[in-house]
Design a protein around this motif. Structure first.
Motif, PDB file in Angstrom:
ATOM      1  N   GLY A   1       0.801  -1.223   0.000  1.00 44.84           N
ATOM      2  CA  GLY A   1       0.000   0.000   0.000  1.00 44.84           C
ATOM      3  C   GLY A   1       0.828   1.263   0.000  1.00 44.84           C
ATOM      4  O   GLY A   1       0.298   2.351  -0.260  1.00 44.84           O
ATOM      5  N   ALA A   2       2.126   1.146   0.333  1.00 42.24           N
ATOM      6  CA  ALA A   2       2.994   2.332   0.325  1.00 42.24           C
ATOM      7  C   ALA A   2       3.141   2.841  -1.101  1.00 42.24           C
ATOM      8  O   ALA A   2       3.047   2.089  -2.074  1.00 42.24           O
ATOM      9  CB  ALA A   2       4.352   1.984   0.916  1.00 42.24           C
ATOM     10  N   ARG A   3       3.387   4.140  -1.234  1.00 40.08           N
ATOM     11  CA  ARG A   3       3.680   4.738  -2.535  1.00 40.08           C
ATOM     12  C   ARG A   3       5.172   5.036  -2.610  1.00 40.08           C
ATOM     13  O   ARG A   3       5.751   5.550  -1.652  1.00 40.08           O
ATOM     14  CB  ARG A   3       2.874   6.011  -2.746  1.00 40.08           C
ATOM     15  N   VAL A   4       5.782   4.713  -3.732  1.00 38.95           N
ATOM     16  CA  VAL A   4       7.222   4.893  -3.861  1.00 38.95           C
ATOM     17  C   VAL A   4       7.549   5.625  -5.158  1.00 38.95           C
ATOM     18  O   VAL A   4       6.768   5.627  -6.119  1.00 38.95           O
ATOM     19  CB  VAL A   4       7.973   3.543  -3.827  1.00 38.95           C
TER      20      VAL A   4
ATOM     21  N   GLN B   1       9.729  10.693 -12.441  1.00 34.64           N
ATOM     22  CA  GLN B   1       8.771  11.221 -11.475  1.00 34.64           C
ATOM     23  C   GLN B   1       7.395  10.584 -11.623  1.00 34.64           C
ATOM     24  O   GLN B   1       6.390  11.261 -11.792  1.00 34.64           O
ATOM     25  CB  GLN B   1       8.692  12.737 -11.616  1.00 34.64           C
ATOM     26  N   THR B   2       7.382   9.260 -11.534  1.00 33.58           N
ATOM     27  CA  THR B   2       6.138   8.514 -11.506  1.00 33.58           C
ATOM     28  C   THR B   2       5.981   7.893 -10.125  1.00 33.58           C
ATOM     29  O   THR B   2       6.942   7.388  -9.561  1.00 33.58           O
ATOM     30  CB  THR B   2       6.137   7.399 -12.580  1.00 33.58           C
ATOM     31  N   ILE B   3       4.769   7.960  -9.591  1.00 33.41           N
ATOM     32  CA  ILE B   3       4.492   7.384  -8.276  1.00 33.41           C
ATOM     33  C   ILE B   3       3.867   6.003  -8.463  1.00 33.41           C
ATOM     34  O   ILE B   3       2.908   5.842  -9.225  1.00 33.41           O
ATOM     35  CB  ILE B   3       3.548   8.292  -7.464  1.00 33.41           C
ATOM     36  N   TYR B   4       4.432   5.014  -7.777  1.00 30.92           N
ATOM     37  CA  TYR B   4       3.948   3.635  -7.874  1.00 30.92           C
ATOM     38  C   TYR B   4       3.415   3.189  -6.509  1.00 30.92           C
ATOM     39  O   TYR B   4       3.917   3.608  -5.463  1.00 30.92           O
ATOM     40  CB  TYR B   4       5.077   2.693  -8.297  1.00 30.92           C
TER      41      TYR B   4
ATOM     42  N   THR C   1       3.028  -5.794  -2.866  1.00 33.57           N
ATOM     43  CA  THR C   1       3.534  -6.712  -1.834  1.00 33.57           C
ATOM     44  C   THR C   1       4.707  -6.036  -1.151  1.00 33.57           C
ATOM     45  O   THR C   1       5.668  -5.626  -1.807  1.00 33.57           O
ATOM     46  CB  THR C   1       3.987  -8.044  -2.450  1.00 33.57           C
ATOM     47  N   GLY C   2       4.607  -5.928   0.171  1.00 34.02           N
ATOM     48  CA  GLY C   2       5.620  -5.209   0.924  1.00 34.02           C
ATOM     49  C   GLY C   2       6.975  -5.886   0.938  1.00 34.02           C
ATOM     50  O   GLY C   2       7.133  -7.026   0.476  1.00 34.02           O
ATOM     51  N   LEU C   3       7.957  -5.178   1.471  1.00 36.03           N
ATOM     52  CA  LEU C   3       9.340  -5.642   1.470  1.00 36.03           C
ATOM     53  C   LEU C   3       9.495  -6.968   2.215  1.00 36.03           C
ATOM     54  O   LEU C   3       9.140  -7.095   3.384  1.00 36.03           O
ATOM     55  CB  LEU C   3      10.228  -4.573   2.117  1.00 36.03           C
ATOM     56  N   ALA C   4      10.048  -7.930   1.508  1.00 39.74           N
ATOM     57  CA  ALA C   4      10.340  -9.243   2.090  1.00 39.74           C
ATOM     58  C   ALA C   4      11.505  -9.841   1.317  1.00 39.74           C
ATOM     59  O   ALA C   4      11.477  -9.884   0.081  1.00 39.74           O
ATOM     60  CB  ALA C   4       9.119 -10.175   2.015  1.00 39.74           C
ATOM     61  N   ALA C   5      12.529 -10.268   2.062  1.00 36.75           N
ATOM     62  CA  ALA C   5      13.726 -10.866   1.449  1.00 36.75           C
ATOM     63  C   ALA C   5      14.330  -9.959   0.393  1.00 36.75           C
ATOM     64  O   ALA C   5      14.802 -10.419  -0.655  1.00 36.75           O
ATOM     65  CB  ALA C   5      13.385 -12.228   0.849  1.00 36.75           C
ATOM     66  N   GLY C   6      14.277  -8.653   0.656  1.00 40.43           N
ATOM     67  CA  GLY C   6      14.914  -7.693  -0.238  1.00 40.43           C
ATOM     68  C   GLY C   6      14.151  -7.387  -1.509  1.00 40.43           C
ATOM     69  O   GLY C   6      14.708  -6.799  -2.445  1.00 40.43           O
ATOM     70  N   ILE C   7      12.851  -7.759  -1.565  1.00 39.29           N
ATOM     71  CA  ILE C   7      12.056  -7.563  -2.770  1.00 39.29           C
ATOM     72  C   ILE C   7      10.745  -6.857  -2.423  1.00 39.29           C
ATOM     73  O   ILE C   7      10.113  -7.157  -1.408  1.00 39.29           O
ATOM     74  CB  ILE C   7      11.719  -8.916  -3.456  1.00 39.29           C
ATOM     75  N   ILE C   8      10.339  -5.917  -3.274  1.00 39.26           N
ATOM     76  CA  ILE C   8       8.977  -5.388  -3.225  1.00 39.26           C
ATOM     77  C   ILE C   8       8.335  -5.641  -4.580  1.00 39.26           C
ATOM     78  O   ILE C   8       9.006  -5.724  -5.608  1.00 39.26           O
ATOM     79  CB  ILE C   8       8.919  -3.890  -2.891  1.00 39.26           C
ATOM     80  N   GLU C   9       6.997  -5.773  -4.591  1.00 36.48           N
ATOM     81  CA  GLU C   9       6.249  -5.942  -5.834  1.00 36.48           C
ATOM     82  C   GLU C   9       5.362  -4.716  -6.040  1.00 36.48           C
ATOM     83  O   GLU C   9       4.613  -4.313  -5.144  1.00 36.48           O
ATOM     84  CB  GLU C   9       5.372  -7.204  -5.772  1.00 36.48           C
ATOM     85  N   LEU C  10       5.474  -4.118  -7.226  1.00 31.08           N
ATOM     86  CA  LEU C  10       4.654  -2.961  -7.560  1.00 31.08           C
ATOM     87  C   LEU C  10       3.322  -3.403  -8.156  1.00 31.08           C
ATOM     88  O   LEU C  10       3.221  -4.459  -8.775  1.00 31.08           O
ATOM     89  CB  LEU C  10       5.374  -2.057  -8.569  1.00 31.08           C
ATOM     90  N   GLY C  11       2.307  -2.561  -7.981  1.00 30.81           N
ATOM     91  CA  GLY C  11       0.995  -2.869  -8.551  1.00 30.81           C
ATOM     92  C   GLY C  11       0.949  -2.681 -10.052  1.00 30.81           C
ATOM     93  O   GLY C  11       0.130  -3.286 -10.744  1.00 30.81           O
ATOM     94  N   THR C  12       1.817  -1.822 -10.584  1.00 32.46           N
ATOM     95  CA  THR C  12       1.905  -1.590 -12.029  1.00 32.46           C
ATOM     96  C   THR C  12       3.363  -1.627 -12.454  1.00 32.46           C
ATOM     97  O   THR C  12       4.257  -1.336 -11.658  1.00 32.46           O
ATOM     98  CB  THR C  12       1.297  -0.236 -12.418  1.00 32.46           C
ATOM     99  N   GLY C  13       3.591  -1.951 -13.717  1.00 28.80           N
ATOM    100  CA  GLY C  13       4.955  -2.045 -14.223  1.00 28.80           C
ATOM    101  C   GLY C  13       5.621  -0.684 -14.358  1.00 28.80           C
ATOM    102  O   GLY C  13       4.951   0.359 -14.485  1.00 28.80           O
TER     103      GLY C  13
END
Length: 626
Positions: free
Chosen positions: A227-230, A236-239, A243-255
């Motif tokens: 749910g965080a925005r990064v 300058q695109t906000i994603y 899926t939150g940070l786990a084992a050094g990986i985050i998953e974005l909702g869009t590519g």
């Protein structure tokens, strides 16, 4: 044709009333009669404003309008409040009412049997101070984000419009190291610097292609929850994080919309949920502790401090590892304190509930440790659709704050000029802010009724919108044959761009040589030049533009548009015609003028940049260039 004047006023009992006057008999569609009292109509002048780049643009104005009061029946107006009230001058002709001018009343006077309203153009109201809040100075430390009475009380709160870089934020809470760079809720902090060094919680681990959703990040301190925005430092695109940070990986909702290079910075937008979370503190130091101490007593707080956590103290910059977690009100550090800490000093626990180095909420951010040097930051405006940093959108933000509407097609046209930012941290008029943005893109604006219209400066169109024949012209005069301030063509345009708000001479030694040099200079610079113009016109001048545009590509486009306009002969003319010859006044349109005396026997195409309507004489003066 009948001239109409309406004024919104307050009567003697402070009730809202509408005053209606005309120069002939008229009743509107709602049955409201207009008193036929207009003795002398106002001289309406609508001239576009380009922010001061070229002398031919002057801005709109309107003269006085006089009402006949020889019988004294308007004496009651002496008890009415009309100053600053909305006023509209219209014409009724051919069964249609057309607004000529929408503005306000500056003052009302009486003279020689007349009541005279001095009218002010809507543009003149932009000359008022732009609305800025001030700090209350009500902090009771460690709580509060309004500063204290002896620090920033009464100072203006800054605002960010668009894309602004290297600003010096206001320290609003010295105990919790909370800073503010914008009081607008649409602000996002994109980067924070300490003495020129970028502070970042995470960096991308490996290059990423367009469309990627799985993002590897280097180990940082702090959480990136679902749910965080990064944002990434290279675009300058906000994603949104799926899926939150786990084992050094985050998953974005869009590519990814843009490829991201290895080691690009990754920042969490609005890490804190609100200003309450922004001010939340886990612990405070209990008692004084000297340099070298490893055992630190802390007052009871919320949450745990466990072995392996990292902590910092509000009084100095060091970050410490915890050897033994909180037990009996004491934590044991791996290494001794490098500086003394005092009773009540804030303890920042750099665990999953805190960012490693900084976290933000809207226009605020909070540091985890005392900075080494000067703190600066970058920020950008956003809305529900993403970032708001194009020139037309920035103008619309400024206009909205003072209750003006901007024509959407004009916003789209000015957006084509590119990305810019306007930072406001001191008193300024809206006119100054508006003009600076408009001059940055070589455009112009004007009012029609209560709406602002925008255009980019352009040469006359290849096909004209209207024509004036020689026999239709009452008089014509040419004031210049070039757009330079001396009336000659311009041989070169020098554009300063990519403004940074804080120029820094003293910078940390670890800062790269490029960034070190950049921080010492407020602008970058690009120039367009045609030496042949200088050969032909030895007195031709250089035009300097101090632009708010951010990127060199946008500036290259600006110069490519502007140089062909300014380097050749451009006549600036005024044409007086009978009012009935001009059925519409579309500023920015192209007319073809035929006149033997000025050498326009075959017709010359000119751009309409303004007009003056004199209903007393039944004439219109058209101001044109081309």
């Amino acid at each position: 044709m009948i001239i109409l004047l309406t004024v919104l006023a307050l009567d003697a009992s402070n009730a809202a009333v509408t005053l209606r006057f005309s120069d002939g008999k008229y009743i509107d569609d709602d049955g409201n009669p207009f008193s036929p009292r207009i003795a002398k109509p106002a001289l309406v002048s609508v001239i576009a404003n380009d922010g001061g780049l070229f002398a031919m643009f002057a801005g709109s104005s309107i003269g006085d309008i006089a009402l006949d009061n020889t019988d004294g029946r308007l004496d009651y107006l002496a008890d009415y409040a009309v100053d600053g009230r909305a006023a509209t001058v219209s014409v009724f002709e051919g069964g249609t009412v057309t607004d000529r001018f929408v503005g306000t009343v500056g003052r009302m006077t009486e003279q020689d049997g007349q009541v005279i309203f001095a009218l002010k153009a809507r543009q003149e109201t932009l000359g008022n101070q732009h609305p800025l809040d001030t700090y209350a100075g009500t902090n009771v430390l460690p709580a509060g984000i309004e500063g204290t009475a002896d620090t920033i009380s009464g100072n203006v709160k800054p605002k960010v419009f668009g894309d602004c870089r290297n600003m010096s934020p206001v320290l609003v809470n010295s105990a919790l190291l909370i800073y503010q760079v914008s009081s607008r809720a649409d602000c996002v902090i994109t980067a924070v610097y300490d003495d020129g060094i970028r502070l970042s919680n995470y960096q991308v681990n490996g290059a990423l292609s367009v469309g990627a959703t799985s993002i590897a990040v280097d180990t940082g301190i702090g959480d990136i929850p679902a749910g965080a925005r990064v944002m990434f430092s290279n675009h300058q695109t906000i994603y949104t994080v799926a899926t939150g940070l786990a084992a050094g990986i985050i998953e974005l909702g869009t590519g990814l919309a843009v490829a991201v290079p290895n080691n690009a910075f990754l920042e969490v937008v609005d890490f804190y949920a609100d200003t309450t979370a922004l001010q939340f503190t886990d612990y405070f130091v209990d008692g004084d502790h000297g340099a070298g101490d490893t055992s630190v007593a802390v007052a009871s707080g919320v949450g745990a401090i466990i072995a392996g956590d990292k902590v910092s103290f509000g009084s100095h910059v060091a970050i410490y590892s915890v050897a033994t977690g909180l037990s009996g009100g004491v934590v044991i550090l791996d290494d001794g304190l490098v500086e003394a800490v005092g009773d009540g000093d804030v303890v920042h626990v750099l665990g999953t509930d805190s960012p490693a180095l900084w976290g933000s909420f809207q226009g605020y951010f909070r540091l985890s440790a005392k900075p080494f040097g000067a703190v600066t930051c970058d920020a950008i405006s956003v809305n529900g659709s993403g970032v708001v940093h194009k020139a037309g959108d920035v103008l619309a933000l400024l206009a909205d704050e003072v209750g003006f509407t901007v024509d959407s097609s004009g916003v789209a046209e000015i957006n084509g000029a590119g990305v810019l930012g306007r930072y406001v941290d001191s008193a300024a008029t809206t006119l100054e802010l508006f003009n600076k943005v408009m001059a940055s893109v070589a455009g112009f604006y004007y009012f029609v009724g209560g709406e602002i219209f925008l255009n980019l400066l352009a040469a006359p169109a290849s096909t004209e919108d209207w024509q004036l024949q020689d026999w239709e012209i009452i008089s014509i005069s040419r004031s210049a044959t070039g757009l330079g301030s001396n009336g000659l063509p311009i041989y070169s345009v020098q554009c300063q761009f990519d403004r940074i708000e804080t120029v820094q001479a003293s910078i940390d030694g670890n800062v790269s040589s490029y960034w070190r040099q950049r921080l010492k200079t407020q602008y970058r610079e690009q120039t367009g030049v045609d030496s042949a113009v200088l050969t032909r016109h030895p007195l031709s001048i250089l035009l300097k533009i101090e632009s708010l545009l951010r990127y060199s590509g946008n500036v290259a486009t600006l110069l490519a548009r502007l140089m062909p306009i300014v380097k050749v002969r451009r006549d600036v003319v005024d044409v007086v015609v009978d009012r009935v010859r001009v059925k519409s006044y579309l500023i920015g349109s192209t007319g073809k003028i035929f006149n033997d005396r000025l050498g326009y026997s075959a017709g010359r195409k000119l751009v309409l940049i303004g007009y003056k309507i004199d209903d007393d004489l039944g004439q219109v003066t058209l101001s044109l260039f081309g």
